[in-house]
Design a protein around this motif. Structure first.
Motif, short mmCIF file in Angstrom:
data_model
loop_
_atom_site.label_atom_id
_atom_site.label_comp_id
_atom_site.label_asym_id
_atom_site.label_seq_id
_atom_site.Cartn_x
_atom_site.Cartn_y
_atom_site.Cartn_z
N ALA A 106 0.91 -1.27 0.17
CA ALA A 106 0.03 0.00 -0.02
C ALA A 106 0.92 1.41 -0.03
O ALA A 106 0.64 2.27 -0.64
N GLY A 107 1.86 1.31 0.93
CA GLY A 107 2.75 2.37 0.86
C GLY A 107 3.48 2.61 -0.55
O GLY A 107 3.52 3.88 -0.88
N PHE A 108 3.92 1.36 -1.01
CA PHE A 108 4.46 1.67 -2.36
C PHE A 108 3.93 2.23 -3.45
O PHE A 108 4.23 3.13 -4.06
N LEU A 109 2.63 1.73 -3.53
CA LEU A 109 1.82 2.24 -4.63
C LEU A 109 1.14 3.55 -4.26
O LEU A 109 1.34 4.37 -5.24
N GLU A 110 1.00 3.85 -3.08
CA GLU A 110 0.52 5.26 -2.94
C GLU A 110 1.34 6.34 -3.42
O GLU A 110 1.28 7.37 -3.45
N CYS A 111 2.83 5.88 -2.93
CA CYS A 111 3.89 6.79 -3.33
C CYS A 111 4.04 7.02 -5.15
O CYS A 111 4.11 7.92 -5.49
N LEU A 112 3.88 6.06 -5.50
CA LEU A 112 3.85 5.85 -7.03
C LEU A 112 2.78 6.52 -7.52
O LEU A 112 2.98 7.55 -8.69
N ALA A 113 1.50 6.53 -6.96
CA ALA A 113 0.31 7.39 -7.42
C ALA A 113 0.70 8.63 -7.21
O ALA A 113 0.10 9.66 -8.09
N GLU A 114 1.04 9.07 -6.05
CA GLU A 114 1.39 10.62 -5.69
C GLU A 114 2.45 11.05 -6.70
O GLU A 114 2.33 12.36 -7.38
N LEU A 115 3.50 10.44 -7.25
CA LEU A 115 4.44 10.90 -8.39
C LEU A 115 3.87 10.87 -9.66
O LEU A 115 4.41 11.33 -10.43
N GLY A 116 2.78 10.14 -9.73
CA GLY A 116 2.46 9.78 -11.31
C GLY A 116 1.05 10.85 -11.41
O GLY A 116 0.57 11.91 -10.24
N GLU A 117 0.29 10.40 -12.47
CA GLU A 117 -0.85 11.21 -12.73
C GLU A 117 -1.82 10.40 -13.87
O GLU A 117 -1.30 9.34 -14.26
N GLY A 118 -3.19 10.69 -13.98
CA GLY A 118 -3.82 10.18 -14.88
C GLY A 118 -4.42 8.63 -14.49
O GLY A 118 -4.60 8.39 -13.26
#
Length: 326
Positions: free
Chosen positions: A236-248
């Motif tokens: 969850a932490g890993f994916l939340e970080c990636l989502a915050e850095l990404g978009e769309g």
């Protein structure tokens, strides 16, 4: 690069160590000692990657413990995890094993070269806690010993000194650096595949085993539960970080997967603290074990849904809120 306390060199005259490296400590929210120690080593090498990212890039965040039969990492899983992290980073990590010729002489040479370069190592089978990974911070060639920290109950500054008898050693060839978006995509693809390749069958075996479980197996059951909760919290932490850095659209699906993993963690934590009297009591009678089997069924359903969201993060051209129309 880490500072070194260098007295002469690797010529057998005096000990050499990197000072100030912290010990891995139990109860710090890091149940996977391999990832815990690699986090410490990478930080000392100048890459503050963090536990969640190491778990995600190595695939351990998406692993389901193979209980019964021991919830810890198998040799193949250990190799796969380190090699996955190696594929995501320049400069290592590099895994050495007994099967590769890792004897005491080779361990001293490899660790000595790494320490001389200012980079600590990770080791399994060394020191006073051989079943957990340790951080190797120095060497004493005169006495034929490696210096470092085993897994401890509380922080400690002083290094232990033990012979270089170990099962696995992880070194770094250079200063580790992330390889970029391709490494992230590879980790997400592997995470999505993990459910179909092993997760589903492991849940089924786990549920089936509860009916025949002996009371003595309760500790291993709790160890598996702790590893599962730790893995999914890291996911969850890993994916939340990636989502915050990404978009769309991709970021939306990553957030959805993280939300599902948080639901899974809540379901696990509702049982009570790991290794507590209440948790142990729930396994002593058929009704308690049946309740656990039903809980595992719910966990498996959430894991399957999260894996689907990971796959859709890489392939879907619609966001999660439109999924029912797709």
């Amino acid at each position: 690069m880490a500072r070194r306390l260098r007295v002469d060199g690797f010529d057998g005259s005096r000990p050499t160590a990197i000072p100030g490296i912290p010990a891995p400590v139990r109860g710090s929210g890091r149940a996977h000692s391999l990832a815990h120690v690699l986090e410490i080593a990478l930080d000392q090498c100048g890459l503050a990657l963090g536990y969640d990212a190491i778990m995600g890039l190595s695939g351990l965040a998406f692993r389901t413990p193979p209980w019964p039969g021991g919830p810890g990492l198998s040799a193949d899983e250990t190799r796969d995890a380190v090699e996955a992290l190696e594929a995501a980073l320049d400069g290592g990590p590099r895994l050495h094993s007994e099967a590769d010729g890792l004897d005491e002489g080779a361990a001293m040479k490899l660790a000595g070269e790494s320490i001389d370069a200012g980079r600590p190592c990770a080791a399994l089978g060394w020191g006073s806690v051989k079943e957990s990974w340790s951080i190797i911070c120095g060497y004493d060639a005169t006495r034929g010993r490696l210096l470092g920290h085993c897994l401890l109950d509380a922080p400690r500054k002083r290094y232990e000194s033990w012979p270089p008898s170990l099962t696995w050693l992880v070194t770094f060839d250079g200063d580790p650096r992330p390889r970029g978006p391709a490494a992230i995509e590879g980790a997400l693809r592997a995470g999505g595949r993990s459910w179909a390749e092993s997760g589903q069958q492991r849940y089924l075996r786990w549920m089936a085993s509860l009916g025949q479980m002996e009371q003595a197996a309760g500790y291993e059951h709790e160890a598996a539960v702790e590893l599962l909760a730790d893995s999914r919290a890291a996911a969850a932490g890993f994916l939340e970080c990636l989502a915050e850095l990404g978009e769309g659209i991709r970021a939306s699906w990553l957030r959805r997967a993280a939300e599902i993993y948080r639901e899974l963690i809540d379901l696990l934590e509702a049982r009570g603290a790991a290794y507590s009297p209440g948790a142990a009591a729930a396994l002593k009678d058929p009704a308690g074990r049946l309740a656990w089997a039903e809980r595992l069924e719910g966990l498996a359903s959430l894991d399957a849904e999260a894996a689907r969201s990971l796959r859709l993060a890489l392939t879907a051209n619609y966001p999660p809120e439109d999924a029912h129309d797709a």
